[in-house]
Every structure is written in C-alpha cells, then in structure tokens.
Design a protein around this motif. Structure first.
Motif, PDB file in Angstrom:
ATOM      1  N   PRO A  16      70.336  82.619  74.627  1.00 56.06           N
ATOM      2  CA  PRO A  16      70.500  83.370  75.951  1.00 56.06           C
ATOM      3  C   PRO A  16      69.245  84.070  76.495  1.00 56.06           C
ATOM      4  N   TYR A  17      69.481  84.267  77.750  1.00 58.08           N
ATOM      5  CA  TYR A  17      68.149  85.044  78.448  1.00 58.08           C
ATOM      6  C   TYR A  17      67.304  86.169  77.634  1.00 58.08           C
ATOM      7  N   GLN A  18      68.268  87.125  77.362  1.00 62.26           N
ATOM      8  CA  GLN A  18      67.826  88.436  76.836  1.00 62.26           C
ATOM      9  C   GLN A  18      67.202  88.173  75.489  1.00 62.26           C
ATOM     10  N   ALA A  19      67.622  87.218  74.633  1.00 60.75           N
ATOM     11  CA  ALA A  19      67.192  86.587  73.612  1.00 60.75           C
ATOM     12  C   ALA A  19      65.925  85.930  73.380  1.00 60.75           C
ATOM     13  N   ARG A  20      65.681  85.420  74.536  1.00 59.48           N
ATOM     14  CA  ARG A  20      64.237  84.746  74.673  1.00 59.48           C
ATOM     15  C   ARG A  20      63.296  85.750  75.150  1.00 59.48           C
ATOM     16  N   LEU A  21      63.682  86.688  75.858  1.00 57.50           N
ATOM     17  CA  LEU A  21      62.803  87.817  76.165  1.00 57.50           C
ATOM     18  C   LEU A  21      62.449  88.658  75.085  1.00 57.50           C
ATOM     19  N   LYS A  22      63.506  88.837  73.953  1.00 59.33           N
ATOM     20  CA  LYS A  22      63.021  89.473  72.908  1.00 59.33           C
ATOM     21  C   LYS A  22      62.161  88.589  71.847  1.00 59.33           C
ATOM     22  N   PHE A  23      62.212  87.519  71.902  1.00 62.06           N
ATOM     23  CA  PHE A  23      61.602  86.596  70.886  1.00 62.06           C
ATOM     24  C   PHE A  23      60.124  86.659  71.537  1.00 62.06           C
ATOM     25  N   LEU A  24      59.941  86.500  72.780  1.00 61.02           N
ATOM     26  CA  LEU A  24      58.531  86.633  73.583  1.00 61.02           C
ATOM     27  C   LEU A  24      57.916  87.641  73.136  1.00 61.02           C
ATOM     28  N   GLN A  25      58.590  88.842  73.456  1.00 61.50           N
ATOM     29  CA  GLN A  25      58.004  90.171  73.366  1.00 61.50           C
ATOM     30  C   GLN A  25      57.812  90.498  71.692  1.00 61.50           C
ATOM     31  N   ASN A  26      58.394  90.181  70.993  1.00 61.82           N
ATOM     32  CA  ASN A  26      58.125  90.321  69.406  1.00 61.82           C
ATOM     33  C   ASN A  26      56.645  89.438  69.071  1.00 61.82           C
ATOM     34  N   PHE A  27      56.712  88.323  69.519  1.00 63.08           N
ATOM     35  CA  PHE A  27      55.306  87.349  69.338  1.00 63.08           C
ATOM     36  C   PHE A  27      54.340  88.063  69.970  1.00 63.08           C
ATOM     37  N   TYR A  28      54.595  88.546  71.124  1.00 63.71           N
ATOM     38  CA  TYR A  28      53.536  89.333  71.864  1.00 63.71           C
ATOM     39  C   TYR A  28      52.988  90.352  71.203  1.00 63.71           C
ATOM     40  N   ASP A  29      53.960  91.212  70.867  1.00 66.93           N
ATOM     41  CA  ASP A  29      53.427  92.475  69.900  1.00 66.93           C
ATOM     42  C   ASP A  29      52.924  92.237  68.559  1.00 66.93           C
ATOM     43  N   THR A  30      53.248  91.017  67.751  1.00 67.35           N
ATOM     44  CA  THR A  30      52.644  90.700  66.668  1.00 67.35           C
ATOM     45  C   THR A  30      51.239  90.271  66.757  1.00 67.35           C
ATOM     46  N   PHE A  31      51.010  89.559  68.019  1.00 69.26           N
ATOM     47  CA  PHE A  31      49.618  89.046  68.115  1.00 69.26           C
ATOM     48  C   PHE A  31      48.927  89.507  69.649  1.00 69.26           C
ATOM     49  N   VAL A  74      61.686  88.043  60.231  1.00 67.57           N
ATOM     50  CA  VAL A  74      61.399  89.412  60.577  1.00 67.57           C
ATOM     51  C   VAL A  74      61.741  89.702  61.999  1.00 67.57           C
ATOM     52  N   PHE A  75      61.522  88.559  63.029  1.00 65.13           N
ATOM     53  CA  PHE A  75      62.074  88.941  64.354  1.00 65.13           C
ATOM     54  C   PHE A  75      63.487  89.108  64.335  1.00 65.13           C
ATOM     55  N   ASN A  76      64.094  88.472  63.731  1.00 67.90           N
ATOM     56  CA  ASN A  76      65.794  88.483  63.502  1.00 67.90           C
ATOM     57  C   ASN A  76      66.001  89.984  63.523  1.00 67.90           C
ATOM     58  N   LYS A  77      65.440  90.759  62.145  1.00 62.80           N
ATOM     59  CA  LYS A  77      65.650  91.890  61.930  1.00 62.80           C
ATOM     60  C   LYS A  77      65.153  92.886  62.787  1.00 62.80           C
ATOM     61  N   THR A  78      64.241  92.749  63.356  1.00 57.14           N
ATOM     62  CA  THR A  78      63.731  93.586  64.284  1.00 57.14           C
ATOM     63  C   THR A  78      64.483  93.722  65.452  1.00 57.14           C
ATOM     64  N   THR A  79      65.082  92.707  65.912  1.00 55.14           N
ATOM     65  CA  THR A  79      65.664  92.620  67.159  1.00 55.14           C
ATOM     66  C   THR A  79      67.374  92.543  67.130  1.00 55.14           C
ATOM     67  N   SER A  80      67.857  92.316  66.060  1.00 54.75           N
ATOM     68  CA  SER A  80      69.242  91.936  65.680  1.00 54.75           C
ATOM     69  C   SER A  80      69.796  90.807  66.293  1.00 54.75           C
ATOM     70  N   GLU A  81      68.752  89.763  66.606  1.00 54.47           N
ATOM     71  CA  GLU A  81      69.250  88.388  67.101  1.00 54.47           C
ATOM     72  C   GLU A  81      69.351  87.441  66.135  1.00 54.47           C
ATOM     73  N   ASN A  82      69.405  86.187  66.189  1.00 51.43           N
ATOM     74  CA  ASN A  82      69.676  85.075  65.077  1.00 51.43           C
ATOM     75  C   ASN A  82      68.496  83.901  65.956  1.00 51.43           C
ATOM     76  N   PHE A  83      67.393  84.149  65.998  1.00 52.25           N
ATOM     77  CA  PHE A  83      66.595  83.121  66.388  1.00 52.25           C
ATOM     78  C   PHE A  83      66.664  81.783  65.446  1.00 52.25           C
ATOM     79  N   ASN A  84      66.994  81.750  64.376  1.00 53.48           N
ATOM     80  CA  ASN A  84      67.245  80.591  63.449  1.00 53.48           C
ATOM     81  C   ASN A  84      68.338  79.582  64.228  1.00 53.48           C
ATOM     82  N   PHE A  85      69.191  80.163  64.976  1.00 50.66           N
ATOM     83  CA  PHE A  85      69.984  79.210  65.788  1.00 50.66           C
ATOM     84  C   PHE A  85      69.403  78.267  66.674  1.00 50.66           C
ATOM     85  N   GLY A  86      68.292  78.437  67.227  1.00 47.51           N
ATOM     86  CA  GLY A  86      67.429  77.420  67.743  1.00 47.51           C
ATOM     87  C   GLY A  86      66.270  76.450  66.974  1.00 47.51           C
TER      88      GLY A  86
END
Length: 221
Positions: free
Chosen positions: A108-123, A161-173
């Motif tokens: 979903p749109y907000q999950a994409r945003l959270k993924f990109l933000q976590n990647f951005y924060d990490t690197f 780690v991203f899953n735990k940080t955001t309470s999402e399930n990026f493994n779904f994709g």
C-alpha cells in the motif's frame, strides 16, 4: 536526494500528482520507452540508467529500483492467485539467472513511503549527500555501503529490521524474477523515487486488483 517524507508532504499538494506518477513510472518507461537524452530531459538531466548499464551489462544492481514486463507464473497469496505483469522492484540480490527484491507495487502507498524512508535513513550519508551530485555530473552513483551490506547476505535481515521499526510486513512483497521471463527491464532514476508513494499500479495485476491485494497485505501484518 531529499527525505521521502519531505518529498511526499510537498508533492501531495500538487494537483494531478497521481496521474503524473502514472506517466512517470509506467507510461514513460513501458509505453513510450524513453531512453538516454530523450528520457533525461524529463528528469533533471540525469541518466543513471545508461551509466549503470555500462557498469553491469544490464543486470539489476542491488539498491536500485526496476520496472519491467514479466511473463512468469502466477503468484499465490494465501488462497488467491494473481498475475504480476509490471512489477516495480527494489533489488536486493542478483545472480546468474534471476534477481530478487521487494515488489513495491504489492505494498500500500503508505507502506511504500515507510520503506523508502527507512532505506533513506539507513543510508542517508549516500542518498542525501552523494547520489544527486554524482547523477547530475554523469558519474556512477553506487551506494557502496549498501552493496557491501547485502553482499554479506544481510538483505533479508535489513527488511526484518524495517518491519520492526515500522510495524509493517515488507516481506509480503518479496519476489524472485527469472531473467528469461523479463522484457524491457528499466531502472528508475533516483530523481523519480519521489513518485513511488503516489503510483497506482492499475496495469500491473490480473486476476486480482491492487486494492484487493492491499487488503491481503493488511491481513498479513
């Protein structure tokens, strides 16, 4: 590159942003097949795609996002199946016959945003301070710290780690794609990542709509 959340807050105020995202991430690459200078005119005069192809021979590079036509088998989610025709994949790993990563279309749109933000924060050291400068000067913009990280087999651990940080399930994709089933592999420029949270993948799926898929995503969390 600016923070994905900052970009989102700014761009969400633009009239027609969903249509603009659709043109940028689907029509320009899949319908009009813009390449090289013709494409660079549209996106701040950068063409990392061509530079990256010279480096990799056309294979996906971990840390970059790709879209393409895919003729592989149906994907099964729970007791439902769907055809994934035009994935948009954040690459985590490439081998001789395939590559794998997170299909952002399935989030979903907000999950994409959270993924990109976590990647951005990490690197952030690379994405904020180096990526745009290198791209705009026609130099290879490789996220070397990320490449070293995933080269040690840590890609899936990062997702956890991203899953735990955001309470999402990026493994779904998480998906694997065979090169033999891929047509028109295209790399999405850094400057266009800001459109990803607004993109409606209405031409990506068959047998299951993206809204139905997002409901399944919600149940998987």
């Amino acid at each position: 590159m600016n923070s994905p959340i900052e970009e989102y807050r700014f761009m969400s105020k633009i009239d027609g942003i969903v249509d603009q995202a659709y043109f940028t991430l689907f029509e320009k690459y899949m319908i009009f097949d813009l390449r090289g200078k013709e494409k660079a005119i549209q996106i701040e005069e950068t063409d990392q795609e061509s530079i990256m192809i010279k480096k990799t021979g056309g294979s996906p590079m971990p840390g970059m996002i790709y879209t393409f036509m895919y003729g592989g088998p149906d994907v099964k989610v729970g007791n439902k199946k769907y055809s994934d025709l035009v994935p948009m994949v954040f690459c985590l790993k490439t081998d001789r016959t395939s590559f794998s990563g997170i299909n952002l279309n399935t989030l979903p749109y907000q999950a994409r945003l959270k993924f990109l933000q976590n990647f951005y924060d990490t690197f952030e050291d690379f994405l904020k301070r180096q990526a745009d400068v290198l791209a705009q000067n026609d130099k290879l913009a490789l996220n070397k710290r990320f490449l070293n990280f995933v080269g040690g087999g840590n890609g899936k651990r990062m997702i956890e780690v991203f899953n735990k940080t955001t309470s999402e399930n990026f493994n779904f994709g998480y998906r694997n794609y065979l090169f033999s089933k891929i047509k028109n592999l295209r790399m999405i420029e850094y400057a266009e990542w800001k459109y990803i949270p607004f993109y409606e993948p209405k031409d990506a799926f068959r047998k299951l709509s993206y809204s139905e898929l997002y409901k399944l995503y919600g149940k998987s969390k």
